[in-house]
Design a protein around this motif. Sequence first.
Motif, PDB file in Angstrom:
ATOM      1  N   LEU A   1      36.376  32.014  35.473  1.00 35.09           N
ATOM      2  CA  LEU A   1      38.424  31.801  35.445  1.00 35.09           C
ATOM      3  C   LEU A   1      37.579  31.409  36.582  1.00 35.09           C
ATOM      4  CD1 LEU A   1      39.332  34.356  33.686  1.00 35.09           C
ATOM      5  CD2 LEU A   1      39.637  31.654  32.700  1.00 35.09           C
ATOM      6  N   PRO A   2      38.784  30.576  37.299  1.00 36.82           N
ATOM      7  CA  PRO A   2      39.587  30.771  38.467  1.00 36.82           C
ATOM      8  C   PRO A   2      39.789  32.091  39.514  1.00 36.82           C
ATOM      9  CG  PRO A   2      40.505  28.963  37.345  1.00 36.82           C
ATOM     10  CD  PRO A   2      40.200  29.922  35.910  1.00 36.82           C
ATOM     11  N   GLY A   3      39.377  32.628  40.625  1.00 33.90           N
ATOM     12  CA  GLY A   3      39.947  32.995  41.474  1.00 33.90           C
ATOM     13  C   GLY A   3      39.539  33.687  42.253  1.00 33.90           C
ATOM     14  N   TYR A   4      39.640  34.388  43.585  1.00 34.44           N
ATOM     15  CA  TYR A   4      38.780  34.619  44.589  1.00 34.44           C
ATOM     16  C   TYR A   4      38.138  36.280  43.866  1.00 34.44           C
ATOM     17  CZ  TYR A   4      39.047  35.055  49.431  1.00 34.44           C
ATOM     18  OH  TYR A   4      38.675  35.354  50.609  1.00 34.44           O
TER      19      TYR A   4
ATOM     20  N   VAL B   1      23.209  44.227  46.640  1.00 37.03           N
ATOM     21  CA  VAL B   1      23.033  45.417  46.391  1.00 37.03           C
ATOM     22  C   VAL B   1      21.397  45.827  46.658  1.00 37.03           C
ATOM     23  CG1 VAL B   1      23.645  47.783  44.959  1.00 37.03           C
ATOM     24  CG2 VAL B   1      25.413  45.205  45.361  1.00 37.03           C
ATOM     25  N   LEU B   2      21.415  47.076  47.635  1.00 40.34           N
ATOM     26  CA  LEU B   2      19.853  47.003  47.660  1.00 40.34           C
ATOM     27  C   LEU B   2      19.903  48.935  47.172  1.00 40.34           C
ATOM     28  CD1 LEU B   2      18.780  46.307  50.750  1.00 40.34           C
ATOM     29  CD2 LEU B   2      18.615  45.068  49.015  1.00 40.34           C
ATOM     30  N   ASP B   3      19.001  48.960  45.801  1.00 42.54           N
ATOM     31  CA  ASP B   3      19.409  49.651  45.323  1.00 42.54           C
ATOM     32  C   ASP B   3      20.064  50.100  44.334  1.00 42.54           C
ATOM     33  OD1 ASP B   3      15.988  50.196  45.298  1.00 42.54           O
ATOM     34  OD2 ASP B   3      16.715  51.689  47.063  1.00 42.54           O
ATOM     35  N   ALA B   4      21.198  51.484  45.076  1.00 46.51           N
ATOM     36  CA  ALA B   4      22.689  51.567  45.163  1.00 46.51           C
ATOM     37  C   ALA B   4      23.671  51.342  45.981  1.00 46.51           C
ATOM     38  CB  ALA B   4      22.776  52.796  45.053  1.00 46.51           C
ATOM     39  N   THR B   5      23.096  50.570  47.082  1.00 47.41           N
ATOM     40  CA  THR B   5      23.840  50.331  48.662  1.00 47.41           C
ATOM     41  C   THR B   5      23.853  49.096  48.756  1.00 47.41           C
ATOM     42  OG1 THR B   5      22.530  52.114  49.578  1.00 47.41           O
ATOM     43  CG2 THR B   5      23.970  50.760  50.743  1.00 47.41           C
ATOM     44  N   ILE B   6      25.685  48.911  49.498  1.00 51.55           N
ATOM     45  CA  ILE B   6      26.207  47.530  48.966  1.00 51.55           C
ATOM     46  C   ILE B   6      25.495  46.989  50.641  1.00 51.55           C
ATOM     47  CG2 ILE B   6      28.089  46.053  49.041  1.00 51.55           C
ATOM     48  CD1 ILE B   6      29.260  47.402  47.212  1.00 51.55           C
ATOM     49  N   VAL B   7      24.799  45.890  50.864  1.00 54.39           N
ATOM     50  CA  VAL B   7      24.170  45.384  51.566  1.00 54.39           C
ATOM     51  C   VAL B   7      25.008  44.375  52.713  1.00 54.39           C
ATOM     52  CG1 VAL B   7      22.377  47.052  52.544  1.00 54.39           C
ATOM     53  CG2 VAL B   7      22.356  44.463  51.827  1.00 54.39           C
ATOM     54  N   ALA B   8      25.780  43.725  52.106  1.00 53.88           N
ATOM     55  CA  ALA B   8      26.318  42.118  52.482  1.00 53.88           C
ATOM     56  C   ALA B   8      27.292  42.063  51.448  1.00 53.88           C
ATOM     57  CB  ALA B   8      25.121  41.241  52.975  1.00 53.88           C
ATOM     58  N   GLU B   9      28.536  41.561  52.350  1.00 54.52           N
ATOM     59  CA  GLU B   9      29.140  40.945  50.994  1.00 54.52           C
ATOM     60  C   GLU B   9      30.111  39.778  51.636  1.00 54.52           C
ATOM     61  OE1 GLU B   9      32.710  42.978  49.482  1.00 54.52           O
ATOM     62  OE2 GLU B   9      32.017  44.541  50.869  1.00 54.52           O
ATOM     63  N   HIS B  10      30.649  38.694  50.560  1.00 57.97           N
ATOM     64  CA  HIS B  10      31.815  37.706  51.246  1.00 57.97           C
ATOM     65  C   HIS B  10      32.410  37.273  50.049  1.00 57.97           C
ATOM     66  CE1 HIS B  10      27.969  35.164  49.622  1.00 57.97           C
ATOM     67  NE2 HIS B  10      28.651  34.397  49.035  1.00 57.97           N
ATOM     68  N   ASP B  11      33.125  36.429  50.313  1.00 59.01           N
ATOM     69  CA  ASP B  11      34.258  35.831  49.349  1.00 59.01           C
ATOM     70  C   ASP B  11      33.560  34.858  48.752  1.00 59.01           C
ATOM     71  OD1 ASP B  11      36.313  38.218  50.083  1.00 59.01           O
ATOM     72  OD2 ASP B  11      36.616  36.411  51.978  1.00 59.01           O
ATOM     73  N   VAL B  12      34.152  34.419  47.907  1.00 63.42           N
ATOM     74  CA  VAL B  12      33.732  33.614  46.520  1.00 63.42           C
ATOM     75  C   VAL B  12      35.531  33.046  45.224  1.00 63.42           C
ATOM     76  CG1 VAL B  12      32.855  32.257  44.306  1.00 63.42           C
ATOM     77  CG2 VAL B  12      31.374  33.973  45.858  1.00 63.42           C
ATOM     78  N   PHE B  13      35.154  31.129  46.079  1.00 61.96           N
ATOM     79  CA  PHE B  13      37.036  30.991  45.960  1.00 61.96           C
ATOM     80  C   PHE B  13      36.184  29.823  44.688  1.00 61.96           C
ATOM     81  CE2 PHE B  13      41.098  30.694  48.148  1.00 61.96           C
ATOM     82  CZ  PHE B  13      41.612  29.842  46.656  1.00 61.96           C
ATOM     83  N   ILE B  14      37.064  30.237  43.423  1.00 63.42           N
ATOM     84  CA  ILE B  14      36.147  29.601  42.754  1.00 63.42           C
ATOM     85  C   ILE B  14      37.349  28.871  42.338  1.00 63.42           C
ATOM     86  CG2 ILE B  14      35.964  29.352  40.198  1.00 63.42           C
ATOM     87  CD1 ILE B  14      33.612  29.945  41.939  1.00 63.42           C
ATOM     88  N   GLU B  15      38.144  27.747  42.094  1.00 62.29           N
ATOM     89  CA  GLU B  15      39.273  26.359  42.146  1.00 62.29           C
ATOM     90  C   GLU B  15      39.873  26.585  40.860  1.00 62.29           C
ATOM     91  OE1 GLU B  15      40.636  24.473  45.561  1.00 62.29           O
ATOM     92  OE2 GLU B  15      37.771  24.231  46.277  1.00 62.29           O
ATOM     93  N   SER B  16      40.719  25.735  40.903  1.00 59.51           N
ATOM     94  CA  SER B  16      40.979  25.324  38.907  1.00 59.51           C
ATOM     95  C   SER B  16      41.073  23.650  39.093  1.00 59.51           C
ATOM     96  CB  SER B  16      42.351  26.209  38.796  1.00 59.51           C
ATOM     97  OG  SER B  16      43.650  25.596  39.277  1.00 59.51           O
TER      98      SER B  16
ATOM     99  N   VAL C   1      44.531  27.242  41.529  1.00 55.83           N
ATOM    100  CA  VAL C   1      43.718  28.434  42.213  1.00 55.83           C
ATOM    101  C   VAL C   1      43.722  26.878  43.466  1.00 55.83           C
ATOM    102  CG1 VAL C   1      42.250  30.076  42.879  1.00 55.83           C
ATOM    103  CG2 VAL C   1      43.350  30.070  41.070  1.00 55.83           C
ATOM    104  N   MET C   2      43.655  26.971  44.793  1.00 58.57           N
ATOM    105  CA  MET C   2      43.551  25.724  45.105  1.00 58.57           C
ATOM    106  C   MET C   2      43.435  26.578  46.814  1.00 58.57           C
ATOM    107  SD  MET C   2      43.996  23.116  42.911  1.00 58.57           S
ATOM    108  CE  MET C   2      43.671  21.969  43.866  1.00 58.57           C
TER     109      MET C   2
ATOM    110  N   ILE D   1      54.136  36.601  34.725  1.00 63.53           N
ATOM    111  CA  ILE D   1      53.902  35.262  35.656  1.00 63.53           C
ATOM    112  C   ILE D   1      52.245  36.649  37.011  1.00 63.53           C
ATOM    113  CG2 ILE D   1      54.722  33.893  37.825  1.00 63.53           C
ATOM    114  CD1 ILE D   1      57.036  34.270  36.013  1.00 63.53           C
ATOM    115  N   VAL D   2      51.219  35.621  37.257  1.00 63.20           N
ATOM    116  CA  VAL D   2      50.547  37.070  37.912  1.00 63.20           C
ATOM    117  C   VAL D   2      50.450  35.818  39.318  1.00 63.20           C
ATOM    118  CG1 VAL D   2      48.593  37.911  38.255  1.00 63.20           C
ATOM    119  CG2 VAL D   2      49.486  37.342  35.703  1.00 63.20           C
ATOM    120  N   LEU D   3      50.448  36.194  40.357  1.00 61.72           N
ATOM    121  CA  LEU D   3      50.340  35.713  42.121  1.00 61.72           C
ATOM    122  C   LEU D   3      49.178  36.855  42.304  1.00 61.72           C
ATOM    123  CD1 LEU D   3      53.721  35.772  42.824  1.00 61.72           C
ATOM    124  CD2 LEU D   3      52.424  33.784  42.250  1.00 61.72           C
ATOM    125  N   LEU D   4      47.979  35.957  42.314  1.00 65.17           N
ATOM    126  CA  LEU D   4      46.132  36.324  42.623  1.00 65.17           C
ATOM    127  C   LEU D   4      46.354  36.585  44.483  1.00 65.17           C
ATOM    128  CD1 LEU D   4      44.662  33.730  39.970  1.00 65.17           C
ATOM    129  CD2 LEU D   4      45.230  36.392  39.994  1.00 65.17           C
ATOM    130  N   GLY D   5      46.340  37.851  44.179  1.00 60.81           N
ATOM    131  CA  GLY D   5      46.100  37.404  46.072  1.00 60.81           C
ATOM    132  C   GLY D   5      44.181  37.764  46.073  1.00 60.81           C
TER     133      GLY D   5
END
Length: 415
Positions: free
Chosen positions: A204-207, A213-228, A281-282, A314-318
């Motif tokens: 599905l499109p979205g943000y 994740v190493l073992d149970a710890t989040i060590v890095a993250e970044h945004d993934v933008f999926i367009e429509s 989603v653009m 009507i859903v405005l996606l943030g």
Amino acid sequence: MDNEKQQIEKCRQRIEEKVGWGPGTEWQNQDFEALSARIYKETKVSLSVSTLKRLWGKIRYEGTPNIGTLNALAQFVGYENWRAFTSNGFTPPSNGTATINGVATKERRKFIGSRVLKAVGIIVAVGIAAALLWWIQSRPKQLKYDNIVFSSQPVTNTVPNTVVFNYNARDSNADSVFIQQSWDPMRRFKVDKNLTEYTSTYYLPGYYSAKLVLDATIVAEHDVFIESNGWLATIDREPIPLYVGEDKILRDGILQLSDDFFVEQQIDLEKEKLWTSFFRVMKDEVVPDKAFQMDVALKNTFGKGALVCQKTQIVLLGNTGAILIPLSIKGCVGELFLQTDESHDGKTNDLSAFGVDFSDWVTVQCRVQNKKISIRVNDVLAFEGDYQNGIGRVVGTRIMFMGTGKVKDFSLKKI
């Protein structure tokens, strides 16, 4: 069996009250994903979306939940386990005197109680000793890592979309490495620590906020933008929706799925109780949520049988939340649920202004400015309130119809 069903229903009610998302009968897939994540966060027990949907009757299932599932649900609403929930919630403790053949037995209880206490004391002592030994032998190691790499690249500009993740976790002492698609731990996939690439499919499109994740710890993250890639329609089936591109849904400025389309696809909306969605989603249409205005005109064109309420959202996606504006026929407004940066349940709030007649076009405007939000329906103020927390940048919209509908004159702009 009936008693167990009543207990499960009571637990569902407690959960709905706790999360404040309105009645579970109106929840969508993303709501069950969010609930799964919250249960995992609070109990460390992972319940799948399909398990939760079965509990809420979204998926037909004749069996009964296992005790592990019931314990997790009970813990989520504040009880030690399912037994504690059912006894406290349904069977108040008795204040009477126990009897055998109608004769009070306080002395017998006192004698038995003393022996039980001694036995419990011995068991507790042995348990403490065993737990101490186990703790000494299995104290968690301290996670160490260096030279972490985590990035990604979608392979297309629409859905479904395969995202190629590049990662490096070799310079760590982690036993397990995972890539998680979003905030939902159910979208977490184990990867090879010694490799550097992994692909994952988004439907599905979205943000999304992807995580390493190493073992149970989040060590890095970044945004993934999926367009429509313009307007996109979906028939919201599980687990993979049916997609219809803009070239097949846009005619003379009106977005719609024709009746012929559903006949061709052999889809009975009333029988399957399906929702249809229109996404836009653009990346080049993102607006800040501090000052923006959304305008749209729409119709719900189904309204048959079980879908008589003509529920529409009507859903405005943030990138950190969402605004959800509900509509229905006037007789069903008590079942609506409005989400700004706060929750407003139609069972405890007057949402009658969101009851409409879909025989004609319905206009909706959402405006945010100076930390205030206003929503107008057919040029009449339906809601006004504070808007303190926000939903982050508005990355797109999803217009949902129970059944199907039409959309025109959509605009989303900075003001």
